[in-house]
Design a protein around this motif. Sequence first.
Motif, mmCIF file in Angstrom:
data_model
loop_
_atom_site.group_PDB
_atom_site.id
_atom_site.type_symbol
_atom_site.label_atom_id
_atom_site.label_comp_id
_atom_site.label_asym_id
_atom_site.label_seq_id
_atom_site.Cartn_x
_atom_site.Cartn_y
_atom_site.Cartn_z
ATOM 1 N N GLY A 1 -6.727 -16.152 -9.587
ATOM 2 C CA GLY A 1 -7.350 -16.424 -10.873
ATOM 3 C C GLY A 1 -7.429 -15.210 -11.777
ATOM 4 N N HIS A 2 -7.253 -14.027 -11.225
ATOM 5 C CA HIS A 2 -7.275 -12.800 -12.021
ATOM 6 C C HIS A 2 -5.849 -12.376 -12.339
ATOM 7 C CE1 HIS A 2 -11.499 -12.620 -11.105
ATOM 8 N NE2 HIS A 2 -11.646 -11.491 -11.750
ATOM 9 N N ASP A 3 -5.170 -13.168 -13.151
ATOM 10 C CA ASP A 3 -3.818 -12.787 -13.572
ATOM 11 C C ASP A 3 -2.866 -12.644 -12.399
ATOM 12 O OD1 ASP A 3 -3.267 -12.608 -16.311
ATOM 13 O OD2 ASP A 3 -4.689 -10.960 -16.491
ATOM 14 N N ARG A 4 -3.110 -13.435 -11.350
ATOM 15 C CA ARG A 4 -2.236 -13.372 -10.180
ATOM 16 C C ARG A 4 -2.122 -11.969 -9.608
ATOM 17 N NH1 ARG A 4 2.554 -16.856 -12.708
ATOM 18 N NH2 ARG A 4 1.407 -18.766 -13.012
ATOM 19 N N ARG A 5 -3.252 -11.308 -9.485
ATOM 20 C CA ARG A 5 -3.216 -10.003 -8.826
ATOM 21 C C ARG A 5 -2.830 -10.174 -7.374
ATOM 22 N NH1 ARG A 5 -8.612 -6.652 -10.640
ATOM 23 N NH2 ARG A 5 -8.417 -7.067 -12.861
ATOM 24 N N VAL A 6 -1.976 -9.320 -6.877
ATOM 25 C CA VAL A 6 -1.721 -9.318 -5.442
ATOM 26 C C VAL A 6 -2.878 -8.579 -4.778
ATOM 27 C CG1 VAL A 6 0.779 -9.433 -5.669
ATOM 28 C CG2 VAL A 6 -0.341 -7.210 -5.603
ATOM 29 N N CYS A 7 -2.955 -8.612 -3.468
ATOM 30 C CA CYS A 7 -4.003 -7.855 -2.791
ATOM 31 C C CYS A 7 -3.527 -6.397 -2.654
ATOM 32 C CB CYS A 7 -4.309 -8.454 -1.423
ATOM 33 S SG CYS A 7 -2.971 -8.295 -0.240
ATOM 34 N N GLN A 8 -4.429 -5.535 -2.238
ATOM 35 C CA GLN A 8 -4.066 -4.125 -2.213
ATOM 36 C C GLN A 8 -2.922 -3.836 -1.229
ATOM 37 O OE1 GLN A 8 -7.139 -0.890 -1.395
ATOM 38 N NE2 GLN A 8 -6.840 -0.701 -3.575
ATOM 39 N N PHE A 9 -2.969 -4.496 -0.108
ATOM 40 C CA PHE A 9 -1.871 -4.310 0.834
ATOM 41 C C PHE A 9 -0.545 -4.739 0.207
ATOM 42 C CE2 PHE A 9 1.131 -6.154 3.796
ATOM 43 C CZ PHE A 9 1.320 -5.108 4.677
ATOM 44 N N GLY A 10 -0.536 -5.894 -0.394
ATOM 45 C CA GLY A 10 0.691 -6.405 -1.013
ATOM 46 C C GLY A 10 1.192 -5.524 -2.137
ATOM 47 N N ALA A 11 0.274 -4.829 -2.788
ATOM 48 C CA ALA A 11 0.675 -3.954 -3.890
ATOM 49 C C ALA A 11 1.284 -2.655 -3.380
ATOM 50 C CB ALA A 11 -0.527 -3.648 -4.773
ATOM 51 N N LEU A 12 0.879 -2.219 -2.194
ATOM 52 C CA LEU A 12 1.255 -0.881 -1.731
ATOM 53 C C LEU A 12 2.318 -0.863 -0.647
ATOM 54 C CD1 LEU A 12 -2.302 0.714 -1.643
ATOM 55 C CD2 LEU A 12 -0.493 1.127 -3.323
ATOM 56 N N ALA A 13 2.534 -1.997 0.026
ATOM 57 C CA ALA A 13 3.406 -1.991 1.204
ATOM 58 C C ALA A 13 4.827 -1.543 0.881
ATOM 59 C CB ALA A 13 3.420 -3.376 1.840
ATOM 60 N N ALA A 14 5.414 -2.076 -0.182
ATOM 61 C CA ALA A 14 6.816 -1.770 -0.470
ATOM 62 C C ALA A 14 7.014 -0.282 -0.784
ATOM 63 C CB ALA A 14 7.316 -2.622 -1.626
ATOM 64 N N ASP A 15 6.072 0.284 -1.530
ATOM 65 C CA ASP A 15 6.183 1.692 -1.930
ATOM 66 C C ASP A 15 5.525 2.621 -0.914
ATOM 67 O OD1 ASP A 15 7.212 0.538 -4.183
ATOM 68 O OD2 ASP A 15 5.460 0.896 -5.435
ATOM 69 N N PHE A 16 5.181 2.090 0.234
ATOM 70 C CA PHE A 16 4.327 2.816 1.180
ATOM 71 C C PHE A 16 4.785 4.246 1.446
ATOM 72 C CE2 PHE A 16 2.531 3.717 5.438
ATOM 73 C CZ PHE A 16 1.199 3.501 5.154
ATOM 74 N N ARG A 17 6.095 4.421 1.614
ATOM 75 C CA ARG A 17 6.608 5.750 1.974
ATOM 76 C C ARG A 17 6.497 6.755 0.843
ATOM 77 N NH1 ARG A 17 11.841 3.487 5.206
ATOM 78 N NH2 ARG A 17 10.698 2.921 7.086
ATOM 79 N N THR A 18 6.258 6.297 -0.348
ATOM 80 C CA THR A 18 6.141 7.224 -1.474
ATOM 81 C C THR A 18 4.678 7.586 -1.730
ATOM 82 O OG1 THR A 18 5.833 5.566 -3.233
ATOM 83 C CG2 THR A 18 8.091 6.000 -2.507
ATOM 84 N N LEU A 19 3.775 7.035 -0.916
ATOM 85 C CA LEU A 19 2.350 7.273 -1.144
ATOM 86 C C LEU A 19 1.878 8.529 -0.421
ATOM 87 C CD1 LEU A 19 1.043 3.625 -0.593
ATOM 88 C CD2 LEU A 19 1.774 4.705 -2.738
#
Lengths: 206, 206
Positions: free
Chosen positions: A102-120
């Motif tokens: 309901g909030h603009d289809r925000r993904v969860c934090q895990f979903g937001a960070l998993a793909a870029d994980f190695r750059t974090l």
Amino acid sequence: MTKPTAPAVLPPDTRTRILDLAETLLLERGFNAFSYQHLARELGVKPAAIHYHFPSKDDLGTALVARQLRRLRKWRALPRLTDLQPAQQLEALLAVYDNHLGHDRRVCQFGALAADFRTLPAAMQAELRTFNRELTEWLAEVLAVGRATGELRFVGSPTAKATQVLTVLAGALQVARVHDDSAYHVIVGQLRLELWPESKPRATAR
Amino acid sequence: MTKPTAPAVLPPDTRTRILDLAETLLLERGFNAFSYQHLARELGVKPAAIHYHFPSKDDLGTALVARQLRRLRKWRALPRLTDLQPAQQLEALLAVYDNHLGHDRRVCQFGALAADFRTLPAAMQAELRTFNRELTEWLAEVLAVGRATGELRFVGSPTAKATQVLTVLAGALQVARVHDDSAYHVIVGQLRLELWPESKPRATAR
DNA sequence: GTCTATATGATGATAGAC
DNA sequence: GTCTATCATCATATAGAC
């Protein structure tokens, strides 16, 4: 989960405003897709003002995940949650994800960070791992008790099922972003169908 | 658009080398985390050389997803796949994901792009949607036939289950990146346990 | 047709003003 | 303590050499 620290009435301080906006941008665009300029423009300050509160973007990112971890720990200890039956606790978890939708289809934090994980930054990686571990442990316990009382049904170990369920939920929000809300409801509806014995689909929240 | 002359034995041409490297970087670091400089350095050319083959990064990204879509269409038409029983076709799909795990824990293309989806060029978004739709349709058919023949078991509609299964697989690769291979095996093992009637876990491939 | 030198702007970060 | 002027670097992209 819950809202920030402030007494919920006063306007949030600058640091909190930065965190809130950064969180929005993280969950809506990804960590590598927003900059201090974006934050500054939106907040009406100069980029360097943000560097005062968070010297580097790494610091900001780490603070974001650390805050989310604090929220999780607070959330799972709430009496209005711990008082519930396992099946209802699971419902409460699903409601959190529904709320993201309901909030603009925000993904969860895990979903937001998993793909870029190695750059974090390493600290951010560590916080995210801890977050996942604690959430999984919580859900595994809910599932174990829920199956024991007959409220929930599944095969295999509670930990394996918990890991899988959280993966489905994170993924469902990503699918909603790429396609639409209905795709999310299809996936989570399937999950409900499988977990509740007497097909009690209850539809999806809202 | 398609691969030029090379008979699949000669060293790939520059365009293909660019695509291959870009694909690696996309699946290992994310679309917004690699630049023409990274590509150029690794390939031993100047960034502008890549702009010759792919005028903008949008073009490169779109070419990447378009290639993956062509691969999918070729793959699902392979006789060595279409000749299999549904349960074996599902195994073949799982093997594709297992294979990602073996390649430095690459996530799948959907998993790499979902979080940053809104920052992607429109053409790339469209290609990714088509890819997902076609893959889901293929799997839904496999599941439908598999259940009819008694090889596979699940409740609900084949389309809903297919959407959910693909979400689990994409998510499992993300979880593997954040944690480790064992987390992936736990999630996919749970999936096998649920889908195969006579618990025929077959463990995980390789 | 293929690639190199170069421009233009954004990005993350510093040193210093108020 | 809080924020602004400024910087060095990296990003994508163009114009033109070979």
